[in-house]
Design a protein around this motif. Structure first.
Motif, PDB file in Angstrom:
ATOM      1  N   GLN A   1      28.382  60.348  50.435  1.00 50.54           N
ATOM      2  CA  GLN A   1      27.620  61.506  49.960  1.00 50.54           C
ATOM      3  C   GLN A   1      28.345  62.817  50.237  1.00 50.54           C
ATOM      4  O   GLN A   1      28.138  63.805  49.543  1.00 50.54           O
ATOM      5  N   HIS A   2      29.190  62.829  51.274  1.00 57.51           N
ATOM      6  CA  HIS A   2      29.931  64.036  51.634  1.00 57.51           C
ATOM      7  C   HIS A   2      31.373  63.674  51.975  1.00 57.51           C
ATOM      8  O   HIS A   2      31.655  62.561  52.418  1.00 57.51           O
ATOM      9  N   ARG A   3      32.275  64.630  51.756  1.00 58.66           N
ATOM     10  CA  ARG A   3      33.680  64.480  52.126  1.00 58.66           C
ATOM     11  C   ARG A   3      34.066  65.670  53.007  1.00 58.66           C
ATOM     12  O   ARG A   3      33.582  66.788  52.796  1.00 58.66           O
ATOM     13  N   THR A   4      34.956  65.432  53.963  1.00 62.04           N
ATOM     14  CA  THR A   4      35.437  66.487  54.849  1.00 62.04           C
ATOM     15  C   THR A   4      36.855  66.877  54.452  1.00 62.04           C
ATOM     16  O   THR A   4      37.740  66.021  54.369  1.00 62.04           O
ATOM     17  N   ILE A   5      37.061  68.161  54.208  1.00 63.63           N
ATOM     18  CA  ILE A   5      38.390  68.655  53.845  1.00 63.63           C
ATOM     19  C   ILE A   5      39.283  68.647  55.083  1.00 63.63           C
ATOM     20  O   ILE A   5      38.922  69.180  56.131  1.00 63.63           O
ATOM     21  N   THR A   6      40.444  68.030  54.969  1.00 64.21           N
ATOM     22  CA  THR A   6      41.408  68.013  56.070  1.00 64.21           C
ATOM     23  C   THR A   6      42.707  68.727  55.704  1.00 64.21           C
ATOM     24  O   THR A   6      43.683  68.642  56.438  1.00 64.21           O
ATOM     25  N   SER A   7      42.710  69.401  54.567  1.00 62.11           N
ATOM     26  CA  SER A   7      43.866  70.211  54.163  1.00 62.11           C
ATOM     27  C   SER A   7      43.592  71.673  54.497  1.00 62.11           C
ATOM     28  O   SER A   7      42.450  72.066  54.768  1.00 62.11           O
ATOM     29  N   THR A   8      44.615  72.486  54.486  1.00 63.48           N
ATOM     30  CA  THR A   8      44.446  73.926  54.669  1.00 63.48           C
ATOM     31  C   THR A   8      44.368  74.596  53.298  1.00 63.48           C
ATOM     32  O   THR A   8      44.900  74.064  52.315  1.00 63.48           O
ATOM     33  N   PRO A   9      43.664  75.702  53.156  1.00 68.44           N
ATOM     34  CA  PRO A   9      43.097  76.545  54.213  1.00 68.44           C
ATOM     35  C   PRO A   9      41.635  76.256  54.535  1.00 68.44           C
ATOM     36  O   PRO A   9      41.018  77.022  55.265  1.00 68.44           O
ATOM     37  N   LYS A  10      41.060  75.168  54.025  1.00 66.56           N
ATOM     38  CA  LYS A  10      39.623  74.912  54.160  1.00 66.56           C
ATOM     39  C   LYS A  10      39.326  73.756  55.113  1.00 66.56           C
ATOM     40  O   LYS A  10      38.300  73.085  54.984  1.00 66.56           O
ATOM     41  N   PHE A  11      40.229  73.516  56.041  1.00 68.80           N
ATOM     42  CA  PHE A  11      40.089  72.397  56.981  1.00 68.80           C
ATOM     43  C   PHE A  11      38.701  72.406  57.634  1.00 68.80           C
ATOM     44  O   PHE A  11      38.244  73.422  58.146  1.00 68.80           O
ATOM     45  N   GLY A  12      38.058  71.228  57.607  1.00 68.98           N
ATOM     46  CA  GLY A  12      36.771  71.048  58.265  1.00 68.98           C
ATOM     47  C   GLY A  12      35.567  71.312  57.399  1.00 68.98           C
ATOM     48  O   GLY A  12      34.441  70.938  57.774  1.00 68.98           O
ATOM     49  N   GLN A  13      35.737  71.937  56.233  1.00 70.96           N
ATOM     50  CA  GLN A  13      34.590  72.198  55.366  1.00 70.96           C
ATOM     51  C   GLN A  13      34.096  70.909  54.716  1.00 70.96           C
ATOM     52  O   GLN A  13      34.868  69.980  54.466  1.00 70.96           O
ATOM     53  N   GLN A  14      32.790  70.858  54.441  1.00 69.44           N
ATOM     54  CA  GLN A  14      32.172  69.691  53.835  1.00 69.44           C
ATOM     55  C   GLN A  14      32.038  69.867  52.319  1.00 69.44           C
ATOM     56  O   GLN A  14      31.744  70.969  51.839  1.00 69.44           O
ATOM     57  N   ILE A  15      32.256  68.782  51.593  1.00 70.51           N
ATOM     58  CA  ILE A  15      32.071  68.760  50.141  1.00 70.51           C
ATOM     59  C   ILE A  15      30.910  67.823  49.823  1.00 70.51           C
ATOM     60  O   ILE A  15      30.878  66.672  50.282  1.00 70.51           O
ATOM     61  N   GLU A  16      29.946  68.295  49.057  1.00 66.86           N
ATOM     62  CA  GLU A  16      28.888  67.420  48.556  1.00 66.86           C
ATOM     63  C   GLU A  16      29.409  66.682  47.327  1.00 66.86           C
ATOM     64  O   GLU A  16      29.852  67.300  46.360  1.00 66.86           O
ATOM     65  N   VAL A  17      29.356  65.369  47.361  1.00 64.27           N
ATOM     66  CA  VAL A  17      29.874  64.546  46.263  1.00 64.27           C
ATOM     67  C   VAL A  17      28.803  64.425  45.184  1.00 64.27           C
ATOM     68  O   VAL A  17      27.690  63.958  45.449  1.00 64.27           O
ATOM     69  N   GLN A  18      29.128  64.824  43.968  1.00 64.54           N
ATOM     70  CA  GLN A  18      28.162  64.842  42.870  1.00 64.54           C
ATOM     71  C   GLN A  18      28.444  63.794  41.796  1.00 64.54           C
ATOM     72  O   GLN A  18      27.635  63.625  40.881  1.00 64.54           O
ATOM     73  N   VAL A  19      29.564  63.081  41.897  1.00 72.84           N
ATOM     74  CA  VAL A  19      29.968  62.159  40.834  1.00 72.84           C
ATOM     75  C   VAL A  19      30.360  60.807  41.423  1.00 72.84           C
ATOM     76  O   VAL A  19      30.668  60.712  42.618  1.00 72.84           O
ATOM     77  N   PRO A  20      30.364  59.749  40.605  1.00 76.97           N
ATOM     78  CA  PRO A  20      30.838  58.444  41.104  1.00 76.97           C
ATOM     79  C   PRO A  20      32.289  58.521  41.553  1.00 76.97           C
ATOM     80  O   PRO A  20      33.119  59.179  40.926  1.00 76.97           O
ATOM     81  N   THR A  21      32.569  57.832  42.659  1.00 77.93           N
ATOM     82  CA  THR A  21      33.932  57.841  43.198  1.00 77.93           C
ATOM     83  C   THR A  21      34.587  56.459  43.149  1.00 77.93           C
ATOM     84  O   THR A  21      35.714  56.301  43.616  1.00 77.93           O
ATOM     85  N   HIS A  22      33.906  55.465  42.603  1.00 79.82           N
ATOM     86  CA  HIS A  22      34.512  54.150  42.355  1.00 79.82           C
ATOM     87  C   HIS A  22      33.963  53.647  41.026  1.00 79.82           C
ATOM     88  O   HIS A  22      32.750  53.469  40.872  1.00 79.82           O
ATOM     89  N   VAL A  23      34.846  53.465  40.058  1.00 76.71           N
ATOM     90  CA  VAL A  23      34.451  53.094  38.698  1.00 76.71           C
ATOM     91  C   VAL A  23      35.284  51.895  38.258  1.00 76.71           C
ATOM     92  O   VAL A  23      36.513  51.932  38.299  1.00 76.71           O
ATOM     93  N   ALA A  24      34.605  50.835  37.848  1.00 74.47           N
ATOM     94  CA  ALA A  24      35.284  49.613  37.407  1.00 74.47           C
ATOM     95  C   ALA A  24      34.682  49.149  36.096  1.00 74.47           C
ATOM     96  O   ALA A  24      33.482  49.344  35.846  1.00 74.47           O
ATOM     97  N   GLY A  25      35.509  48.538  35.247  1.00 74.17           N
ATOM     98  CA  GLY A  25      34.968  48.043  33.995  1.00 74.17           C
ATOM     99  C   GLY A  25      36.014  47.436  33.092  1.00 74.17           C
ATOM    100  O   GLY A  25      37.157  47.204  33.498  1.00 74.17           O
ATOM    101  N   THR A  26      35.603  47.176  31.864  1.00 75.09           N
ATOM    102  CA  THR A  26      36.469  46.556  30.867  1.00 75.09           C
ATOM    103  C   THR A  26      36.392  47.331  29.557  1.00 75.09           C
ATOM    104  O   THR A  26      35.413  48.010  29.273  1.00 75.09           O
ATOM    105  N   MET A  27      37.456  47.200  28.774  1.00 71.95           N
ATOM    106  CA  MET A  27      37.533  47.824  27.459  1.00 71.95           C
ATOM    107  C   MET A  27      37.994  46.794  26.436  1.00 71.95           C
ATOM    108  O   MET A  27      38.891  45.993  26.725  1.00 71.95           O
ATOM    109  N   GLU A  28      37.405  46.834  25.267  1.00 68.32           N
ATOM    110  CA  GLU A  28      37.859  46.028  24.134  1.00 68.32           C
ATOM    111  C   GLU A  28      38.518  46.953  23.127  1.00 68.32           C
ATOM    112  O   GLU A  28      37.904  47.918  22.663  1.00 68.32           O
TER     113      GLU A  28
END
Length: 367
Positions: A206-233
């Protein structure tokens, strides 16, 4: 050689390689002006790359000198800026995705057609040496009849390295909309358009923690799917399995493989322009590397802009087109909507396979 004047809107993280290539690599483009919501970024870009003008976005879009507007803003701004550019009678090339919503992408295509303008969209990596060599191998029957394909983009997101990673977890982000365009554009260029999609998607954290600069430690609210699997014809017959994820720490899976009646083709990373390409023939004992037959094996982002410039001059149909981008956009949405509805998604868009490039072109030159 005739040069087409280009204006860059958005001087953020991805703009550096575009500016480098459009000012130094490609022979038919001239970056005439740049703009950014943070003027200092545009000024720095202009100083670094020798761009003569720093304007506001409004000034750039209305300037009579500009022939192609290159839209490198974040996805939420793609539609509005592309539409404004088209309304100002500019050809437009935009970073992926074309827009957040398919109806907006289709509106942009209709507007461009009505005005006799070109609408193009990244990625243009399918024009590089690696994927163009794969295209020729398939077209020449090297692997026989294509039967199936697999595609995997597995990583743990961008909050560990990107300075502004929030938008990757907002509408228009996630692994499918961020990286899916590279894989889907490659597959459509190799196998043709898709007609049916079946997908399952989930949001693991539901949340991600930024570990890069310059926003280290800030929280991100996840609004979209982060794992998507499927098939195409595909319309041409093959069936492809695809997985995109921001939830995987590491993997040994290949990027893309194409399975044919006469062998297996291992396609290079579609987020790059080079190789390696590996092939194992039916009954063979192992994979052998195939040499690249085309130019532009290094990072050649902006190649789609140069192709558009060449087509403005020649009157030919561009390769990284809005038609292709809208088809890819619908496929991406289809993975999500199929998951939500628990039904197959039948696509309403289609496109031609982009024209292949000729082997052996000089670096910086497109036919």
């Amino acid at each position: 050689m005739d040069k087409i004047k280009v204006g860059i809107v958005g001087c953020g993280n991805i703009s550096g390689i575009y500016l480098e290539n459009l000012t130094k690599m490609f022979a038919n483009t001239e970056v005439y002006a740049c703009a950014d919501i943070i003027r200092e970024r545009a000024e720095q870009a202009a100083e670094t790359h020798g761009i003569p003008h720093v304007w506001t976005t409004e000034q750039l879009l209305s300037a009579p000198e500009i022939q192609i507007v290159v839209n490198l803003t974040t996805p939420v701004n793609h539609y509005e800026i592309c539409k404004a550019a088209l309304m100002n009678d500019k050809h437009v090339y935009v970073e992926k995705p074309l827009s957040l919503e398919l109806e907006h992408g289709l509106e942009l295509s209709r507007l461009a057609q009505e005005k006799g303008l070109m609408l193009g969209c990244a990625p243009d990596t399918f024009l590089g040496a690696g994927l163009q060599t794969c295209r020729k191998l398939i077209d020449d029957g090297f692997i026989g009849d294509p039967i199936a394909a697999t595609a995997f983009m597995l990583c743990h997101g961008h909050e560990g390295w990107h300075p502004d990673p929030e938008f990757y977890y907002q509408q228009g982000g996630g692994p499918m909309f961020d990286m899916g365009p590279y894989y889907l554009t490659a597959l459509v260029s190799l196998l043709g358009p898709v007609k049916t999609v079946c997908g399952i998607a989930k949001k693991t954290f539901q949340h991600r923690t930024i570990t890069s600069t310059p926003k280290f430690g800030q929280q991100i609210e996840v609004q979209v799917p982060t794992h998507v699997a499927g098939t195409m014809e595909f319309v041409s017959g093959p069936v492809a399995t695809m997985v995109t994820s921001f939830d995987i720490w590491d993997s040994t899976l290949p990027r893309i493989e194409i399975y044919g009646s006469r062998g297996t083709l291992m396609v290079p990373d579609p987020n790059t322009f080079g190789g390696p390409i590996l092939f194992k023939p039916a009954g063979g004992e192992g994979f052998a590397e195939i040499p690249l037959l085309h130019s532009h094996a290094m990072n050649s982002r902006g190649m789609g802009v140069a192709d558009m410039a060449a087509c403005i001059i020649s009157g030919q149909k561009q390769r990284a087109s809005g038609e292709l981008a809208n088809h890819v956009l619908e496929i991406m949405h289809a993975f999500h909507t199929s998951s939500e509805s628990r039904q197959y998604a039948e696509l309403t868009t289609c496109c031609e396979r982009p024209r292949p490039l000729a082997p052996g072109l000089l670096q910086g030159i497109l036919d």
